[in-house]
Every structure is written in structure tokens, then in C-alpha cells.
Design a protein around this motif. Structure first.
Motif, PDB file in Angstrom:
ATOM      1  N   ASP A  22      23.908 -16.530  -6.419  1.00  0.00           N
ATOM      2  CA  ASP A  22      24.697 -16.413  -7.646  1.00  0.00           C
ATOM      3  C   ASP A  22      26.176 -16.730  -7.430  1.00  0.00           C
ATOM      4  O   ASP A  22      27.019 -16.426  -8.276  1.00  0.00           O
ATOM      5  CB  ASP A  22      24.513 -15.037  -8.294  1.00  0.00           C
ATOM      6  N   SER A  23      26.496 -17.393  -6.324  1.00  0.00           N
ATOM      7  CA  SER A  23      27.877 -17.804  -6.072  1.00  0.00           C
ATOM      8  C   SER A  23      28.343 -18.773  -7.148  1.00  0.00           C
ATOM      9  O   SER A  23      27.607 -19.653  -7.579  1.00  0.00           O
ATOM     10  CB  SER A  23      27.995 -18.513  -4.720  1.00  0.00           C
ATOM     11  N   CYS A  24      29.603 -18.594  -7.562  1.00  0.00           N
ATOM     12  CA  CYS A  24      30.167 -19.474  -8.582  1.00  0.00           C
ATOM     13  C   CYS A  24      31.676 -19.515  -8.420  1.00  0.00           C
ATOM     14  O   CYS A  24      32.288 -18.533  -7.997  1.00  0.00           O
ATOM     15  CB  CYS A  24      29.799 -18.973  -9.983  1.00  0.00           C
ATOM     16  N   ASN A  25      32.262 -20.632  -8.784  1.00  0.00           N
ATOM     17  CA  ASN A  25      33.702 -20.803  -8.713  1.00  0.00           C
ATOM     18  C   ASN A  25      34.402 -20.335  -9.988  1.00  0.00           C
ATOM     19  O   ASN A  25      35.617 -20.445 -10.099  1.00  0.00           O
ATOM     20  CB  ASN A  25      34.059 -22.265  -8.414  1.00  0.00           C
ATOM     21  N   SER A  34      33.373 -10.495 -12.280  1.00  0.00           N
ATOM     22  CA  SER A  34      34.248 -10.877 -11.175  1.00  0.00           C
ATOM     23  C   SER A  34      33.691 -12.113 -10.480  1.00  0.00           C
ATOM     24  O   SER A  34      32.558 -12.523 -10.717  1.00  0.00           O
ATOM     25  CB  SER A  34      34.369  -9.723 -10.169  1.00  0.00           C
ATOM     26  N   LEU A  35      34.505 -12.687  -9.627  1.00  0.00           N
ATOM     27  CA  LEU A  35      34.104 -13.857  -8.860  1.00  0.00           C
ATOM     28  C   LEU A  35      33.047 -13.450  -7.841  1.00  0.00           C
ATOM     29  O   LEU A  35      33.191 -12.436  -7.151  1.00  0.00           O
ATOM     30  CB  LEU A  35      35.329 -14.444  -8.152  1.00  0.00           C
ATOM     31  N   ILE A  36      31.977 -14.216  -7.752  1.00  0.00           N
ATOM     32  CA  ILE A  36      30.919 -13.982  -6.764  1.00  0.00           C
ATOM     33  C   ILE A  36      30.842 -15.227  -5.898  1.00  0.00           C
ATOM     34  O   ILE A  36      30.640 -16.330  -6.413  1.00  0.00           O
ATOM     35  CB  ILE A  36      29.558 -13.715  -7.440  1.00  0.00           C
ATOM     36  N   PHE A  37      31.008 -15.033  -4.592  1.00  0.00           N
ATOM     37  CA  PHE A  37      31.007 -16.174  -3.689  1.00  0.00           C
ATOM     38  C   PHE A  37      30.493 -15.730  -2.327  1.00  0.00           C
ATOM     39  O   PHE A  37      31.158 -14.946  -1.646  1.00  0.00           O
ATOM     40  CB  PHE A  37      32.420 -16.747  -3.584  1.00  0.00           C
ATOM     41  N   HIS A  38      29.308 -16.193  -1.952  1.00  0.00           N
ATOM     42  CA  HIS A  38      28.706 -15.819  -0.670  1.00  0.00           C
ATOM     43  C   HIS A  38      28.818 -16.985   0.318  1.00  0.00           C
ATOM     44  O   HIS A  38      28.264 -18.051   0.077  1.00  0.00           O
ATOM     45  CB  HIS A  38      27.221 -15.479  -0.851  1.00  0.00           C
ATOM     46  N   ASP A  74      26.830 -21.626  -9.609  1.00  0.00           N
ATOM     47  CA  ASP A  74      27.019 -23.073  -9.624  1.00  0.00           C
ATOM     48  C   ASP A  74      26.517 -23.686  -8.322  1.00  0.00           C
ATOM     49  O   ASP A  74      26.958 -23.302  -7.240  1.00  0.00           O
ATOM     50  CB  ASP A  74      28.486 -23.445  -9.813  1.00  0.00           C
ATOM     51  N   PRO A  75      25.578 -24.644  -8.400  1.00  0.00           N
ATOM     52  CA  PRO A  75      24.995 -25.208  -7.181  1.00  0.00           C
ATOM     53  C   PRO A  75      25.984 -25.962  -6.294  1.00  0.00           C
ATOM     54  O   PRO A  75      25.780 -26.043  -5.091  1.00  0.00           O
ATOM     55  CB  PRO A  75      23.909 -26.148  -7.690  1.00  0.00           C
ATOM     56  N   PHE A  76      27.056 -26.496  -6.868  1.00  0.00           N
ATOM     57  CA  PHE A  76      28.020 -27.226  -6.047  1.00  0.00           C
ATOM     58  C   PHE A  76      29.077 -26.299  -5.457  1.00  0.00           C
ATOM     59  O   PHE A  76      29.713 -26.639  -4.463  1.00  0.00           O
ATOM     60  CB  PHE A  76      28.645 -28.366  -6.846  1.00  0.00           C
ATOM     61  N   ALA A  77      29.263 -25.125  -6.028  1.00  0.00           N
ATOM     62  CA  ALA A  77      30.162 -24.123  -5.453  1.00  0.00           C
ATOM     63  C   ALA A  77      29.447 -23.309  -4.382  1.00  0.00           C
ATOM     64  O   ALA A  77      30.076 -22.751  -3.490  1.00  0.00           O
ATOM     65  CB  ALA A  77      30.693 -23.190  -6.544  1.00  0.00           C
ATOM     66  N   SER A  78      28.140 -23.232  -4.458  1.00  0.00           N
ATOM     67  CA  SER A  78      27.335 -22.397  -3.570  1.00  0.00           C
ATOM     68  C   SER A  78      27.077 -23.074  -2.223  1.00  0.00           C
ATOM     69  O   SER A  78      26.516 -24.170  -2.159  1.00  0.00           O
ATOM     70  CB  SER A  78      25.989 -22.098  -4.249  1.00  0.00           C
ATOM     71  N   HIS A  79      27.430 -22.389  -1.153  1.00  0.00           N
ATOM     72  CA  HIS A  79      27.112 -22.885   0.190  1.00  0.00           C
ATOM     73  C   HIS A  79      25.603 -22.882   0.414  1.00  0.00           C
ATOM     74  O   HIS A  79      25.081 -23.741   1.127  1.00  0.00           O
ATOM     75  CB  HIS A  79      27.821 -22.041   1.251  1.00  0.00           C
TER      76      HIS A  79
END
Length: 181
Positions: A22-25, A34-38, A74-79
């Protein structure tokens, strides 16, 4: 024992929708607080293991299957999704659909050429038809960057012929722009 439906085995997988990161920019009010970024830690590690397991399965799977990437971030923000797309098997039975916020498409689509070459559908969630509304509802997004991304997507659509869809989550702040889209 599986039955047969119109010449196909009843238990064949035809569509696989991934929801593994669920990572997103962005931090859109309609989606998250909130921002989620793994990019490390247990959620990241689990996502990578899932991506690798799915790719292992796809490598062995021989029937036509459409893999949908996105919807939970977002698939392009997600590692994790970028790892999945860079490692996906190069077989002629797999096609793809992607749902993105479009902000990182220009930067990353060239890094996953196999997926883009076999893309059937590209959806972009935009939620605003004006700079003011877009930037109010897509927190962290910049109107100029989404326009640049959409122009790149238009070029890729001409080259690859995929179906292009704009997604618009109707909200109190944007309902008046629905007809503009």
C-alpha cells in the motif's frame, strides 16, 4: 476434479489482482490519513516475498492470465511493485493492467518495458480537473507533474495501443468537475 467451461478448465485463473503493498507517494483524504511508504522492515519484506512467490507461480503458469497491478497504493512509487514488475516472467501468456496516480509513470515506465509492452489497460486516478481541486485532493501531487505524466502516457498509448481510463473519486470538493473530465 475440475470441470470444463467453454473449452477451459473451470479452475483456471484468468485474472490476478495484486494487493501486496500500500505504499504511495500521495496521502489523499479519500484513501489514507498519512503517507505510507515501505522500503524496509516487515511489511516490505513480506511484500517482496509475495512478489517473488507470485512471479514463481506465473513462471510456471501456462494459461492466459491478466495481472492487475495497483489499487492499494501506487505501483511506481512502491519498491515492492517495482521489484515485481522488473522480475515478472517474460512469457506470452501474461498481460497487465495498472492503476496509478500517474506522477511517477514518466520516470519509471522505461524500467519495466516488458510490462508496458504487454499492457492492456492503464488507469490513472486523478480526482480533479483543475490545479486547485487536484492539489487539494491529491495531497503531495503537483498539477504540472500529472500533466507531464499524462502526456507521456498518451505517447505510450499511441506506441502500445493499451486502453486508457481516467478514474475520478467523486467527492464534495470535486463533484462540480465531473463533466469536465
Amino acid at each position: 476434479k475440475s470441470g470444463r467451461i467453454h473449452g477451459r478448465t473451470a479452475n483456471q485463473v484468468r485474472h490476478l489482482r495484486l494487493a501486496i503493498d500500500d505504499s504511495c507517494n500521495l496521502r489523499c483524504p479519500s484513501c489514507r490519513n498519512s503517507l505510507i511508504f515501505h522500503k524496509e522492515g516487515s511489511a516490505y519484506n513480506l511484500g517482496i516475498r509475495l512478489a517473488d512467490s507470485i512471479n514463481d507461480w506465473l513462471h510456471e503458469y501456462r494459461h492466459p492470465v491478466k495481472v492487475h497491478i495497483g489499487s492499494d497504493g501506487d505501483p511506481f512509487a512502491s519498491h515492492v511493485y517495482r521489484h515485481f514488475m522488473s522480475q515478472t516472467p517474460r512469457t506470452n501468456n501474461i498481460t497487465y493492467s495498472i492503476l496509478t496516480n500517474g506522477l511517477m509513470f514518466k520516470e519509471f515506465h522505461t524500467k519495466v518495458p516488458y510490462v508496458i509492452d504487454n499492457l492492456q489497460e492503464l488507469g490513472v486516478s486523478i480526482d480533479g480537473a483543475t490545479k486547485e481541486t487536484y492539489e487539494k485532493l491529491r495531497l503531495g501531487g503537483k498539477w504540472e507533474k500529472i500533466i507531464e505524466g499524462l502526456e507521456c502516457m498518451a505517447e505510450q498509448k499511441q506506441k502500445h495501443g493499451f486502453r486508457f481510463i481516467l478514474h475520478f473519486v467523486v467527492q464534495k470538493e470535486n463533484y462540480h468537475e465531473v463533466e469536465t473530465i
